[in-house]
Design an enzyme around this catalytic site. Structure first.
Site, short mmCIF file in Angstrom:
data_model
loop_
_atom_site.label_atom_id
_atom_site.label_comp_id
_atom_site.label_asym_id
_atom_site.label_seq_id
_atom_site.Cartn_x
_atom_site.Cartn_y
_atom_site.Cartn_z
N ARG A 1 -1.58 -11.02 2.63
CA ARG A 1 -2.78 -11.89 2.54
C ARG A 1 -3.56 -11.48 1.31
O ARG A 1 -3.21 -10.50 0.65
CB ARG A 1 -3.66 -11.64 3.77
CG ARG A 1 -4.00 -10.15 3.90
CD ARG A 1 -5.03 -9.88 4.97
NE ARG A 1 -5.09 -8.47 5.34
CZ ARG A 1 -5.81 -7.55 4.74
NH1 ARG A 1 -6.54 -7.88 3.69
NH2 ARG A 1 -5.81 -6.30 5.15
N GLU B 1 0.83 -1.21 0.00
CA GLU B 1 0.00 0.00 0.00
C GLU B 1 0.86 1.27 0.00
O GLU B 1 1.87 1.34 0.71
CB GLU B 1 -0.92 0.01 1.23
CG GLU B 1 -1.91 -1.15 1.24
CD GLU B 1 -2.99 -1.03 2.31
OE1 GLU B 1 -4.09 -1.55 2.09
OE2 GLU B 1 -2.73 -0.41 3.38
N ARG C 1 -18.31 -1.94 -1.95
CA ARG C 1 -18.55 -2.82 -0.80
C ARG C 1 -19.97 -2.56 -0.30
O ARG C 1 -20.29 -1.45 0.12
CB ARG C 1 -17.56 -2.53 0.32
CG ARG C 1 -16.12 -2.85 -0.03
CD ARG C 1 -15.24 -2.83 1.21
NE ARG C 1 -13.83 -2.90 0.86
CZ ARG C 1 -12.86 -3.13 1.74
NH1 ARG C 1 -13.15 -3.30 3.02
NH2 ARG C 1 -11.60 -3.18 1.36
P1 ADP Z 1 -8.43 -4.71 2.77
O1 ADP Z 1 -7.35 -3.80 2.35
O2 ADP Z 1 -8.30 -6.11 2.36
O3 ADP Z 1 -9.72 -4.12 2.45
P2 ADP Z 1 -9.08 -4.16 5.46
O4 ADP Z 1 -8.17 -3.26 6.20
O5 ADP Z 1 -10.40 -3.65 5.03
O6 ADP Z 1 -8.24 -4.77 4.29
O7 ADP Z 1 -9.29 -5.45 6.32
C1 ADP Z 1 -10.00 -6.57 5.87
C2 ADP Z 1 -10.74 -7.17 7.00
O8 ADP Z 1 -9.84 -7.53 8.02
C3 ADP Z 1 -11.74 -6.26 7.63
O9 ADP Z 1 -12.79 -7.08 8.07
C4 ADP Z 1 -10.99 -5.67 8.80
O10 ADP Z 1 -11.88 -5.27 9.80
C5 ADP Z 1 -10.14 -6.85 9.21
N1 ADP Z 1 -8.84 -6.50 9.80
C6 ADP Z 1 -7.76 -6.02 9.18
N2 ADP Z 1 -6.72 -5.91 10.00
C7 ADP Z 1 -7.15 -6.34 11.20
C8 ADP Z 1 -6.53 -6.49 12.48
N3 ADP Z 1 -5.27 -6.19 12.70
N4 ADP Z 1 -7.29 -6.95 13.50
C9 ADP Z 1 -8.56 -7.29 13.28
N5 ADP Z 1 -9.18 -7.18 12.11
C10 ADP Z 1 -8.50 -6.72 11.08
P1 ADP Z 2 -4.33 -0.09 8.28
O1 ADP Z 2 -3.26 -1.05 8.69
O2 ADP Z 2 -5.31 0.19 9.36
O3 ADP Z 2 -4.93 -0.44 6.96
P2 ADP Z 2 -2.82 1.98 6.89
O4 ADP Z 2 -1.45 2.34 7.29
O5 ADP Z 2 -2.95 1.14 5.66
O6 ADP Z 2 -3.55 1.30 8.11
O7 ADP Z 2 -3.70 3.28 6.69
C1 ADP Z 2 -5.09 3.20 6.47
C2 ADP Z 2 -5.62 4.52 5.92
O8 ADP Z 2 -5.34 5.59 6.87
C3 ADP Z 2 -4.97 5.00 4.63
O9 ADP Z 2 -5.56 4.43 3.49
C4 ADP Z 2 -5.21 6.49 4.72
O10 ADP Z 2 -6.55 6.83 4.41
C5 ADP Z 2 -4.99 6.78 6.21
N1 ADP Z 2 -3.58 7.11 6.47
C6 ADP Z 2 -2.63 6.26 6.95
N2 ADP Z 2 -1.43 6.88 7.05
C7 ADP Z 2 -1.60 8.16 6.62
C8 ADP Z 2 -0.73 9.31 6.46
N3 ADP Z 2 0.56 9.25 6.77
N4 ADP Z 2 -1.27 10.45 5.96
C9 ADP Z 2 -2.58 10.50 5.63
N5 ADP Z 2 -3.45 9.48 5.77
C10 ADP Z 2 -2.98 8.30 6.25
MG MG Z 3 -3.90 -0.60 5.15
#
Ligand code: ADP
Ligand code: ADP
Ligand code: MG
Length: 455
Positions: A296, A279, A343
């Site tokens: 995954r 990402e 979604r």
């Molecule tokens: P994707 O990029 O595949 O859309 P999401 O961040 O939406 O990933 O996560 C996919 C699913 O996994 C969602 O149901 C989210 O709530 C769950 N999920 C992701 N990371 C975690 C975590 N660390 N703990 C619990 N649930 C998670």
């Molecule tokens: P997760 O593990 O919960 O998916 P991410 O690091 O992928 O967390 O970030 C999820 C979302 O949060 C991103 O798609 C973006 O919308 C926001 N985000 C995360 N980091 C930043 C950043 N440095 N600046 C702005 N938005 C952010």
């Molecule tokens: Mg993410």
């Protein structure tokens, strides 16, 4: 390449992704075992699998996250492999390790690679060392609020505090000035501790209006890596994706080629195998910065399947069987046309609050260019214990415009009665002129946010 053939695979998940994995297994002639909680007794994945085992009560901690129950189910049914889907145990290195020691193939990367990629500041450091652009930020875990303040001063506000083990858009805090940092640090630590069992935080530069762009990878167990183009996932709410598409309207062919080249090398040298997503955030100037690796299959994988013609879930299983990418892929990866995914969540479109309950009427759209991945059916009950995704509606067209037209037509023919869904919100977004022009960032859905409550 030396490869085995799986006879039977256990799916350690539920909902639409469990059904998706069962479909892939059926096409490959592999038998399936579903596991389910007491709340999911009547779920589609239980019906479509060849065997099904109840692993515990509704609460995830005692069923879909209960490692010993899932391993026992796998041993009793004598499966060759486990597919973890997304969420739940999919990025749990300990689970992958237990599978390995029990002689069951985990369909995903090696445990040590999952562990490294799952610690977000470690993945940042690794990618940086391989020449992948990352956002300025703390080199590792922040030891104290004072260290956070010093780092933030050095890189400039705003910054974002993020949980080392974060996921699902939780555990993040945006900080605009040093006076707020200590308080937000404590809040973020607390939230991270309860959500991810670790209070560890790191910090990076906050981009106020970024685009979220991610690259899909497939890697075999012999060091070969292919990049299946990118997905645009900027239509989000509460940092959670709502609409995804491929290709991204903001990525040029040269940018795609450049990032793919850097990633292919970085991923190969990490020992990564199976499917994964890298990402990035794009700033206002169009620069891409790495944020995290999802080790995954991703919710939004179908848009990539439409434009590349590659079945990502079948590829995952074949990679785990020991087949090489040369054997799995039909030829060089090419992207053709455009795909968009909405979604469909069980939620109130005004307040965005989850809306579980019984679906009393259900009609799926179909026709040219439409795909629906779902576990739902007429008279099913959407349980309140898990995430609210009931279906993914995916539209394909030769152009982005045609994909949007097909999506609008299909949304109008998607009937869900008895509960509220996000369909009306998707209809508004598909009709939005800026969305149609491809002009948007992660702040886009704020214009459709519920009005703040009075008082
Ligand atoms: P994707 O990029 O595949 O859309 P999401 O961040 O939406 O990933 O996560 C996919 C699913 O996994 C969602 O149901 C989210 O709530 C769950 N999920 C992701 N990371 C975690 C975590 N660390 N703990 C619990 N649930 C998670
Ligand atoms: P997760 O593990 O919960 O998916 P991410 O690091 O992928 O967390 O970030 C999820 C979302 O949060 C991103 O798609 C973006 O919308 C926001 N985000 C995360 N980091 C930043 C950043 N440095 N600046 C702005 N938005 C952010
Ligand atoms: Mg993410």
């Amino acid at each position: 390449m030396p490869s085995v053939r799986f006879n039977k695979v256990l799916i350690a998940n539920r909902g639409e992704i469990a059904v998706r994995i069962i479909s892939a297994c059926r096409e490959l002639g592999i038998k399936t075992v579903a596991v389910y909680s007491e709340a999911d007794r009547y779920s589609s994945h239980v019906r479509f699998a060849d065997q099904a085992i109840c692993i515990g009560p509704a609460k995830s901690a005692r069923s879909y996250l209960d490692l010993p129950s899932i391993i026992s189910a796998a041993e009793i049914t004598n499966v060759d492999a486990i597919h973890p889907g997304y969420g739940f145990l999919s990025e749990n290195a300990g689970f992958a390790e237990v599978c390995e020691t029990s002689g069951i193939k985990f369909i995903g990367p090696r445990p040590d690679v999952i562990r490294m990629m799952g610690v977000k500041e470690q993945a940042r450091a690794y990618m940086r060392s391989k020449g992948v652009p990352v956002l300025p930020g703390s080199p590792g875990v922040l030891e104290s609020p004072e260290e956070a303040i010093a780092t933030a001063e050095a890189i400039g506000y705003p910054v974002i505090l993020k949980a080392s083990y974060g996921g699902g858009g939780r555990g993040m805090r945006v900080v605009h000035r040093s006076a707020d940092l200590a308080g937000l640090f404590a809040q973020a630590q607390q939230e991270a501790g309860s959500a991810f069992s670790s209070p560890n935080l790191y910090l990076e530069k906050y981009i106020p209006a970024p685009r979220h762009i991610e690259f899909q990878l497939l890697a075999d167990e012999y060091g070969n890596v292919e990049v299946l183009g990118e997905r645009e996932c900027s239509i989000q709410r509460r940092h959670q994706k709502l609409i995804e598409e491929s290709p991204s309207p903001a990525v040029s062919a040269s940018m795609r080629a450049e990032i793919s080249g850097v990633l292919r090398k970085a991923i190969a040298e990490s020992g990564y195998s199976n499917a994964g997503t890298v990402e990035f955030l794009m700033d206002e100037a169009g620069n891409l910065y790495f944020i995290e690796v999802n080790a995954r299959v991703q919710v939004e994988h179908p848009v990539t399947e439409f434009v590349t013609g590659i079945d990502i879930v079948k590829s995952q299983i074949r990679i785990a069987q020991g087949e090489s990418l040369a054997e799995i892929l039909p030829g060089p990866v090419e992207m053709r046309g455009h795909a968009i995914e909405c979604r469909i969540n069980a939620e109130n479109p005004e307040t965005f609050a989850p809306c579980p309950g019984r679906i009393t009427g259900f009609h799926l759209p179909g026709g040219i260019g439409i795909r629906v991945d779902t576990w739902a059916y007429t008279d099913c009950v959407v349980p309140p214990y898990y995430d609210s995704l009931i279906a993914k509606l995916i539209a394909y067209g030769n152009t982005r415009e045609e994909a949007i037209q097909r999506m609008r037509r299909a949304l109008g023919m998607f009937i869900v009665e008895g509960i509220y869904t996000s369909i009306p919100l998707h209809e508004k977004i598909m009709a939005d002129a800026d969305f149609q022009d491809g002009c948007f960032d992660t702040t886009f859905t704020q214009r459709y946010s519920p009005a703040p409550k009075a008082g």
